[in-house]
Design a protein around this motif. Structure first.
Motif, mmCIF file in Angstrom:
data_model
loop_
_atom_site.group_PDB
_atom_site.id
_atom_site.type_symbol
_atom_site.label_atom_id
_atom_site.label_comp_id
_atom_site.label_asym_id
_atom_site.label_seq_id
_atom_site.Cartn_x
_atom_site.Cartn_y
_atom_site.Cartn_z
ATOM 1 N N GLU A 40 0.922 -1.288 -0.060
ATOM 2 C CA GLU A 40 0.080 0.000 -0.094
ATOM 3 C C GLU A 40 0.877 1.374 0.052
ATOM 4 O OE1 GLU A 40 -4.187 -1.789 2.227
ATOM 5 O OE2 GLU A 40 -2.579 -0.696 3.374
ATOM 6 N N ILE A 41 0.454 2.197 -0.818
ATOM 7 C CA ILE A 41 1.008 3.487 -0.667
ATOM 8 C C ILE A 41 0.489 4.126 0.353
ATOM 9 C CG2 ILE A 41 1.631 5.580 -2.048
ATOM 10 C CD1 ILE A 41 1.284 4.185 -4.496
ATOM 11 N N VAL A 42 1.110 4.913 1.302
ATOM 12 C CA VAL A 42 0.615 5.597 2.444
ATOM 13 C C VAL A 42 1.113 7.062 2.634
ATOM 14 C CG1 VAL A 42 0.250 3.588 3.850
ATOM 15 C CG2 VAL A 42 2.605 4.794 4.097
ATOM 16 N N PHE A 43 0.309 7.887 3.198
ATOM 17 C CA PHE A 43 0.686 9.314 3.499
ATOM 18 C C PHE A 43 1.198 9.638 4.950
ATOM 19 C CE2 PHE A 43 -0.830 13.584 4.842
ATOM 20 C CZ PHE A 43 0.175 14.566 3.946
ATOM 21 N N TYR A 44 2.418 9.702 5.117
ATOM 22 C CA TYR A 44 3.010 9.486 6.564
ATOM 23 C C TYR A 44 3.772 10.834 6.972
ATOM 24 C CZ TYR A 44 7.752 8.988 4.868
ATOM 25 O OH TYR A 44 9.157 9.044 4.207
ATOM 26 N N LYS A 45 3.949 10.731 8.180
ATOM 27 C CA LYS A 45 4.848 11.835 8.787
ATOM 28 C C LYS A 45 6.174 11.539 9.088
ATOM 29 C CE LYS A 45 5.019 14.792 12.931
ATOM 30 N NZ LYS A 45 4.210 15.171 14.228
ATOM 31 N N ASN A 46 7.266 12.292 8.334
ATOM 32 C CA ASN A 46 8.493 11.792 8.578
ATOM 33 C C ASN A 46 9.087 12.106 10.014
ATOM 34 O OD1 ASN A 46 10.315 10.827 6.098
ATOM 35 N ND2 ASN A 46 9.183 12.972 5.227
ATOM 36 N N PRO A 47 10.060 11.309 10.266
ATOM 37 C CA PRO A 47 10.579 11.385 11.654
ATOM 38 C C PRO A 47 11.601 12.584 11.695
ATOM 39 C CG PRO A 47 11.814 9.465 10.444
ATOM 40 C CD PRO A 47 10.596 9.987 9.694
ATOM 41 N N LYS A 48 11.645 13.055 13.040
ATOM 42 C CA LYS A 48 12.664 14.187 12.993
ATOM 43 C C LYS A 48 14.041 13.500 13.294
ATOM 44 C CE LYS A 48 9.114 17.150 14.645
ATOM 45 N NZ LYS A 48 8.634 18.185 15.865
ATOM 46 N N LEU A 49 14.890 13.840 12.302
ATOM 47 C CA LEU A 49 16.569 13.494 12.628
ATOM 48 C C LEU A 49 17.218 14.532 13.057
ATOM 49 C CD1 LEU A 49 16.508 11.525 9.162
ATOM 50 C CD2 LEU A 49 15.893 10.593 11.460
ATOM 51 N N GLU A 50 18.189 14.290 14.283
ATOM 52 C CA GLU A 50 19.125 15.286 14.493
ATOM 53 C C GLU A 50 20.359 15.041 13.947
ATOM 54 O OE1 GLU A 50 18.804 15.462 18.622
ATOM 55 O OE2 GLU A 50 16.721 15.885 19.072
ATOM 56 N N ASN A 51 21.255 16.201 13.655
ATOM 57 C CA ASN A 51 22.539 15.601 13.263
ATOM 58 C C ASN A 51 22.463 15.051 11.963
ATOM 59 O OD1 ASN A 51 23.321 17.139 15.360
ATOM 60 N ND2 ASN A 51 23.520 15.329 16.726
ATOM 61 N N SER A 52 21.535 15.050 11.213
ATOM 62 C CA SER A 52 21.636 14.278 9.786
ATOM 63 C C SER A 52 21.748 15.228 8.521
ATOM 64 C CB SER A 52 20.217 13.682 9.871
ATOM 65 O OG SER A 52 20.222 12.874 8.551
ATOM 66 N N LYS A 53 22.355 14.841 7.508
ATOM 67 C CA LYS A 53 22.514 15.528 6.458
ATOM 68 C C LYS A 53 21.186 15.160 5.476
ATOM 69 C CE LYS A 53 27.405 15.243 6.291
ATOM 70 N NZ LYS A 53 28.525 14.771 5.450
ATOM 71 N N ILE A 54 20.265 14.516 5.873
ATOM 72 C CA ILE A 54 18.938 14.039 5.010
ATOM 73 C C ILE A 54 17.987 15.409 5.271
ATOM 74 C CG2 ILE A 54 17.028 12.517 4.514
ATOM 75 C CD1 ILE A 54 19.043 10.455 5.462
ATOM 76 N N ASN A 55 17.720 15.661 4.377
ATOM 77 C CA ASN A 55 16.579 17.024 4.462
ATOM 78 C C ASN A 55 15.068 16.223 4.018
ATOM 79 O OD1 ASN A 55 15.307 19.416 4.669
ATOM 80 N ND2 ASN A 55 15.633 20.195 2.399
ATOM 81 N N LEU A 56 14.521 16.211 5.119
ATOM 82 C CA LEU A 56 13.130 15.729 5.052
ATOM 83 C C LEU A 56 11.832 16.443 5.187
ATOM 84 C CD1 LEU A 56 13.554 12.356 7.322
ATOM 85 C CD2 LEU A 56 13.889 12.556 5.154
ATOM 86 N N SER A 57 10.980 16.475 4.177
ATOM 87 C CA SER A 57 9.851 17.324 4.344
ATOM 88 C C SER A 57 8.955 16.795 5.440
ATOM 89 C CB SER A 57 8.853 17.187 3.059
ATOM 90 O OG SER A 57 8.657 15.789 2.927
ATOM 91 N N GLU A 58 7.997 17.629 5.969
ATOM 92 C CA GLU A 58 7.164 17.167 7.170
ATOM 93 C C GLU A 58 6.450 15.912 6.805
ATOM 94 O OE1 GLU A 58 3.562 18.966 10.273
ATOM 95 O OE2 GLU A 58 4.431 20.102 8.692
ATOM 96 N N ASN A 59 5.633 15.953 5.614
ATOM 97 C CA ASN A 59 5.000 14.741 5.331
ATOM 98 C C ASN A 59 5.287 14.271 3.984
ATOM 99 O OD1 ASN A 59 3.361 14.951 7.583
ATOM 100 N ND2 ASN A 59 2.165 16.495 6.713
ATOM 101 N N GLU A 60 5.072 13.092 3.596
ATOM 102 C CA GLU A 60 5.340 12.355 2.452
ATOM 103 C C GLU A 60 4.651 11.310 2.076
ATOM 104 O OE1 GLU A 60 6.812 12.770 -0.678
ATOM 105 O OE2 GLU A 60 8.680 13.667 0.365
ATOM 106 N N ILE A 61 4.837 10.695 0.844
ATOM 107 C CA ILE A 61 3.805 9.208 0.431
ATOM 108 C C ILE A 61 5.057 8.171 0.131
ATOM 109 C CG2 ILE A 61 2.036 10.604 -0.238
ATOM 110 C CD1 ILE A 61 3.274 9.752 -3.182
ATOM 111 N N VAL A 62 4.740 7.112 0.328
ATOM 112 C CA VAL A 62 5.620 5.877 0.254
ATOM 113 C C VAL A 62 4.869 4.567 0.353
ATOM 114 C CG1 VAL A 62 6.210 5.522 2.751
ATOM 115 C CG2 VAL A 62 8.098 5.350 1.230
#
Length: 217
Positions: free
Chosen positions: A78-100
């Motif tokens: 299933e493709i879901v709409f979800y809230k990204n985790p909050k990452l500290e000291n990470s080079k990954i730039n995540l949006s607040e919400n995403e699909i996956v």
């Protein structure tokens, strides 16, 4: 007698080594087209992490049922709409919400080897069970990388994609057991998706709804 025992042992070993692949006969590659969005939640997706070669979701309005999982279980594929985790000291730039896409369920063991997903030791034999870039799997990427009609820089880019898959992250080769209440997620375009391969599993509370389809243009 000894010969019979030997043959029996060989048979047992061969049977043990022959593991049936894990198939998904429910999830379809086709995306539902939603004609009317009255009373529905619409999310404007502006990223290509779910690209399967035709920018299926990039820049498209997506319909999300945010009540679906209140009465239904989360299923693989299933493709879901979800809230990204909050990452500290990470080079990954995540949006607040995403699909996956959901790939592994609570309690399952997942391993990724050369772009192929294995669930509980079984090959995930479905269209989302292996690495893709622009809708192509590793074999198709290899063919494209050898095309003489493409510019050198483009062919080198595809060769880099193949090398990345073949030398996939050693961390993901180690079998991981998905904790209870957690899910392993991967975007359809492995090169454009930040997902469980990078930050681990997500809790069910982070899953905000099920993607029903895209709004008819």
């Amino acid at each position: 007698m000894r010969l019979s025992v030997f043959h029996l042992l060989i048979t047992v070993l061969l049977t043990a080594c022959t593991v049936e692949p894990l198939k998904d006969n429910v999830t379809k590659q086709d995306i539902n087209i939603i004609n009317s969005v009255e009373g529905m939640n619409v999310y404007s997706h502006r990223y290509d992490n779910m690209d399967r070669g035709h920018h299926e979701f990039d820049g498209i309005d997506i319909v999300v049922d945010q009540t679906y999982y209140k009465s239904n279980d989360v299923q693989r594929g299933e493709i879901v709409f979800y809230k990204n985790p909050k990452l500290e000291n990470s080079k990954i730039n995540l949006s607040e919400n995403e699909i996956v896409r959901i790939v592994a369920l609570p309690g399952e063991k997942i391993r990724i080897d050369k772009g192929q997903i294995y669930i509980n030791g079984r090959k995930l034999d479905t269209f989302y069970g292996q690495a893709h870039r622009l809708g192509m799997n590793i074999e198709e990427l290899q063919v494209t990388a050898n095309r003489s009609d493409l510019a050198d820089n483009i062919r080198e880019n595809f060769k880099g994609n193949v090398k990345f898959i073949q030398e996939s992250d050693e961390t993901n080769k180690i079998e991981l057991k998905v904790p209870e209440g957690q899910y392993y997620i991967i975007g359809d375009d492995w090169f454009r998706s930040a997902d469980s391969r990078h930050f681990g599993t997500i809790p069910k509370d982070n899953i905000l709804g099920k993607v029903l389809g895209v709004v008819k243009k």
